[in-house]
Design a protein around this motif. Structure first.
Motif, PDB file in Angstrom:
ATOM      1  N   ASP A  42       0.842  -1.194   0.000  1.00 32.16           N
ATOM      2  CA  ASP A  42       0.000   0.000   0.000  1.00 32.16           C
ATOM      3  C   ASP A  42       0.882   1.250   0.000  1.00 32.16           C
ATOM      4  O   ASP A  42       1.500   1.575   0.995  1.00 32.16           O
ATOM      5  N   TYR A  80       0.828  -0.974   8.021  1.00 32.81           N
ATOM      6  CA  TYR A  80       1.034  -2.327   8.545  1.00 32.81           C
ATOM      7  C   TYR A  80      -0.007  -3.263   7.938  1.00 32.81           C
ATOM      8  O   TYR A  80      -0.982  -3.654   8.587  1.00 32.81           O
ATOM      9  N   THR A  81       0.174  -3.563   6.658  1.00 32.93           N
ATOM     10  CA  THR A  81      -0.752  -4.430   5.927  1.00 32.93           C
ATOM     11  C   THR A  81       0.066  -5.294   4.962  1.00 32.93           C
ATOM     12  O   THR A  81       1.273  -5.077   4.799  1.00 32.93           O
ATOM     13  N   GLY A  82      -0.580  -6.240   4.329  1.00 33.35           N
ATOM     14  CA  GLY A  82      -0.006  -7.010   3.226  1.00 33.35           C
ATOM     15  C   GLY A  82       1.401  -7.543   3.460  1.00 33.35           C
ATOM     16  O   GLY A  82       1.696  -8.139   4.502  1.00 33.35           O
ATOM     17  N   ARG A  85       3.392  -6.462   6.660  1.00 37.26           N
ATOM     18  CA  ARG A  85       2.899  -7.105   7.872  1.00 37.26           C
ATOM     19  C   ARG A  85       3.360  -8.571   7.923  1.00 37.26           C
ATOM     20  O   ARG A  85       3.838  -9.041   8.950  1.00 37.26           O
ATOM     21  N   ALA A 234       0.615   1.358  11.812  1.00 38.23           N
ATOM     22  CA  ALA A 234      -0.811   1.028  11.756  1.00 38.23           C
ATOM     23  C   ALA A 234      -1.565   2.295  11.381  1.00 38.23           C
ATOM     24  O   ALA A 234      -1.509   3.295  12.089  1.00 38.23           O
ATOM     25  N   GLY A 236      -4.926   2.270  10.152  1.00 37.91           N
ATOM     26  CA  GLY A 236      -6.348   1.957   9.959  1.00 37.91           C
ATOM     27  C   GLY A 236      -7.227   3.194  10.072  1.00 37.91           C
ATOM     28  O   GLY A 236      -8.165   3.375   9.304  1.00 37.91           O
ATOM     29  N   PHE A 241      -9.244   0.661   7.382  1.00 36.56           N
ATOM     30  CA  PHE A 241      -9.095  -0.803   7.489  1.00 36.56           C
ATOM     31  C   PHE A 241      -8.484  -1.162   8.828  1.00 36.56           C
ATOM     32  O   PHE A 241      -8.023  -0.323   9.548  1.00 36.56           O
TER      33      PHE A 241
END
Ligand SMILES: [Zn+2]
Ligand SMILES: [Zn+2]
Length: 241
Positions: A42, A80-82, A85, A234, A236, A241
């Motif tokens: 992202d 902190y995704t995909g 993470r 993070a 979100g 999200f």
């Protein structure tokens, strides 16, 4: 020969399939996620807060998200995704940072001109008990890359975690997190920090409780400027999200 032996060792550690999408991982440099998942990282919009790097509608020097931040400046690779993470969760189980992640870290750190003033690189410490259990400190492995990119010394022993705190539950809010880490760090050598520009390194910046408590501690010990770098943040609240 050397190459195939290295491949053999790595194949013992890594799955040959991406942990996110199940497709084959074609390059060992990518670690446990495939090139496609890496490229889907992202990417944040260019308009960022100059202080905390959060996405903002108009570029600014400070934003609502960093009003309480103790760090003078924060940088991170992405949310902190995909793939980020997945790589960071893996790093808690195995002391290995894949080449792709190392390169991303070096690029990001080198792109921040303020970081060139950093004189000491300090990883956020684990409590000695947790470090014994895990066998290593993942923040220190990441900080090695930061130190390398900037050509500055890594000083893992300067900051120590004196109080054993339970890992934060996923739902713990900012106040609970701040309370649980308050007063849990100590400086072993204030002399080294006095008047210095320090760069703290951690894996994830969630509410910022840990990095900001470290910042408070090194500043109280005399550090003049305290920057922070985390691989992921993070976000979100910014994206829903
Ligand atoms: Zn994938
Ligand atoms: Zn900000």
């Amino acid at each position: 020969m050397g190459r195939s032996f290295a491949d053999f060792l790595l194949s013992m550690i890594f799955p040959s399939r991406c942990v996110l999408c199940g497709e084959p991982v074609e390059s060992l440099a990518d670690g446990i996620t495939c090139a496609v998942c890496w490229s889907a990282l992202d990417r944040l919009p260019a308009a960022r807060c100059a202080r905390c790097h959060a996405p903002v509608s108009v570029p600014s020097e400070g934003c609502p998200a960093c009003r309480e931040m103790v760090l003078d400046r924060l940088r991170f690779l992405g949310p902190y995704t995909g793939a980020l993470r997945a790589q960071l969760l893996f790093l808690k189980r195995k002391p290995y940072v894949c080449r792709r992640l190392r390169e991303e870290i070096r690029e990001e750190v080198a792109a921040e001109s303020a970081f060139r003033d950093a004189e000491l690189i300090l990883p956020v410490p684990l409590h000695p008990r947790r470090q014994r259990e895990r066998g290593y400190n993942q923040a220190e492995l990441l900080a090695e890359e930061v130190a390398c990119a900037l050509g500055r010394p890594l000083r893992p022993g300067v900051l120590r975690r004196a109080i054993y705190t339970k890992p934060h539950g996923a739902g713990a809010d900012a106040v609970a997190r701040a309370r649980s880490v308050a007063g849990s760090f100590v400086v072993t050598s204030a002399e080294i920090l006095r008047g210095r520009v320090v760069l703290l390194v951690d894996d994830v910046y969630t509410t910022g409780a840990t990095l900001n408590e470290c910042a408070r501690t090194v500043r109280a010990a005399g550090a003049r400027v305290v920057y922070g770098f985390a691989v992921a943040r993070a976000l979100g609240w910014a994206f829903g999200f």
